[in-house]
Motif scaffolding. Structure first.
Motif, PDB file in Angstrom:
ATOM      1  N   SER A 189     -16.441   5.887  15.996  1.00 25.71           N
ATOM      2  CA  SER A 189     -15.632   5.963  17.220  1.00 25.71           C
ATOM      3  C   SER A 189     -16.042   7.104  18.126  1.00 25.71           C
ATOM      4  O   SER A 189     -15.610   7.175  19.279  1.00 25.71           O
ATOM      5  CB  SER A 189     -14.154   6.102  16.838  1.00 25.71           C
TER       6      SER A 189
ATOM      7  N   GLU B 265     -18.989   7.559  19.277  1.00 27.28           N
ATOM      8  CA  GLU B 265     -20.041   7.092  20.181  1.00 27.28           C
ATOM      9  C   GLU B 265     -19.607   5.912  21.035  1.00 27.28           C
ATOM     10  O   GLU B 265     -20.301   5.550  21.988  1.00 27.28           O
ATOM     11  CB  GLU B 265     -21.284   6.700  19.372  1.00 27.28           C
ATOM     12  N   GLY B 266     -18.513   5.273  20.673  1.00 25.35           N
ATOM     13  CA  GLY B 266     -18.079   4.141  21.472  1.00 25.35           C
ATOM     14  C   GLY B 266     -16.810   3.543  20.905  1.00 25.35           C
ATOM     15  O   GLY B 266     -16.280   3.995  19.889  1.00 25.35           O
TER      16      GLY B 266
END
Length: 309
Positions: A122, A124-125
């Protein structure tokens, strides 16, 4: 004339003295009669005959008498229950539940690792909703089933320890070194549960092997491994409980790691406990080896002719 003689019957002459002149018998006739003085005799009780009015009747049900029903011989005293039989009976339920607890704890550890991996991803995206929902459901399910199984296994483990300790003491011909209350408190009281359970299992192993009672117990490698895993689990449980009081994102992430490690230790401890319980029970009650007879050859009786080839 004097009185007649009571022996010869002759009349003695008057003034002849108190003895008979013919036979020499004493002539005074004496008769002693004992009578109480007047006024001392108690009055005789007057018996009054009452009229028969039938059998007795009671206003309330009397509490005395024999119980209703036919006569029964007194039951003999029941012998005390065999602790070894009780321990062997518990093994049939305890060992499968221990393996089930190990499987659920291992699943819970895997769920916590998956949650931590999602936390790292989470950063990183955005995450997929299906993965997050599946992870939460797995963590919640394992976190609900594992404590229930652990509670049931804990109760059975305490009962097995109490009975196995008594069976080991009976086998060695000594009194149990610890009472039932001490063993139970040693399992559940924090601090005491770091030393007493391992000591009790070591004493059970010592007596089951048949070593002298006066010799100090020396735990085997399996007991020492179990003792270390149990102590680590107790300490990690206290650390996890204290860590859950902290706030912050990093504290929650570290709590996921601690939960994963605790579940992994619990799984390994449950598996080792299952093997240790089986080993100690078999030492207390070794089973007889099963022998199988196999027919190898049939020898003819002596003097009988040999069969033709």
């Amino acid at each position: 004339m004097g009185p007649p003689c009571p022996r010869c019957g002759r009349q003695a002459p008057a003034g002849g003295g108190p003895f008979c002149p013919f036979c020499g018998r004493y002539l005074a006739a004496l008769r002693w009669v004992a009578e109480p003085p007047p006024g001392v005799n108690p009055p005789r009780p007057v018996t009054v005959r009452s009229r028969y009015t039938g059998p007795p009747r009671y206003r309330f049900l009397p509490r005395w008498g024999f119980p209703l029903g036919p006569w029964r011989s007194p039951e003999p005293e029941q012998p005390p229950p065999d602790p070894l039989l009780g321990a062997r009976t518990l093994v049939g339920s305890l060992v499968p539940l221990l393996w089930a607890t190990a499987a659920v704890a291992l699943l819970a550890s895997g769920a916590e690792v998956w949650r931590y991996a999602l936390l790292l991803a989470s950063r990183e995206g955005a995450l997929q909703a299906e993965a997050v929902a599946a992870s939460d459901a797995l963590v919640a399910s394992a976190g609900t089933v594992a404590p229930i199984l652990s509670l049931v296994v804990g109760v059975l483990m305490i009962l097995w320890t109490v009975r196995a300790a008594r069976a080991a003491a009976d086998r060695a011909g000594v009194r149990p070194s610890r009472s039932t209350r001490t063993i139970v408190l040693g399992w559940v009281v924090p601090g005491l549960n770091l030393s007493i359970p391992g000591s009790v299992l070591a004493e059970i192993e010592h007596s089951a092997i048949g070593l002298p009672p006066g010799m100090r117990p020396r735990p085997s490698r399996m007991v020492l491994v179990w003792w270390g895993l149990w102590a680590a689990g107790v300490v990690l449980t206290a650390v996890v409980l204290l860590w859950s009081l902290r706030d912050g994102v990093q504290a929650r992430a570290d709590g996921v790691v601690l939960h994963a490690v605790l579940d992994l230790v619990a799984a390994v401890t449950a598996g080792v406990t299952a093997r240790l319980v089986l080993r100690l029970t078999r030492l207390l009650a070794p089973t007889a080896p099963r022998r199988r007879e196999v027919l190898l050859a049939v020898n003819p009786p002596a003097g009988a002719p040999a069969a033709p080839a």
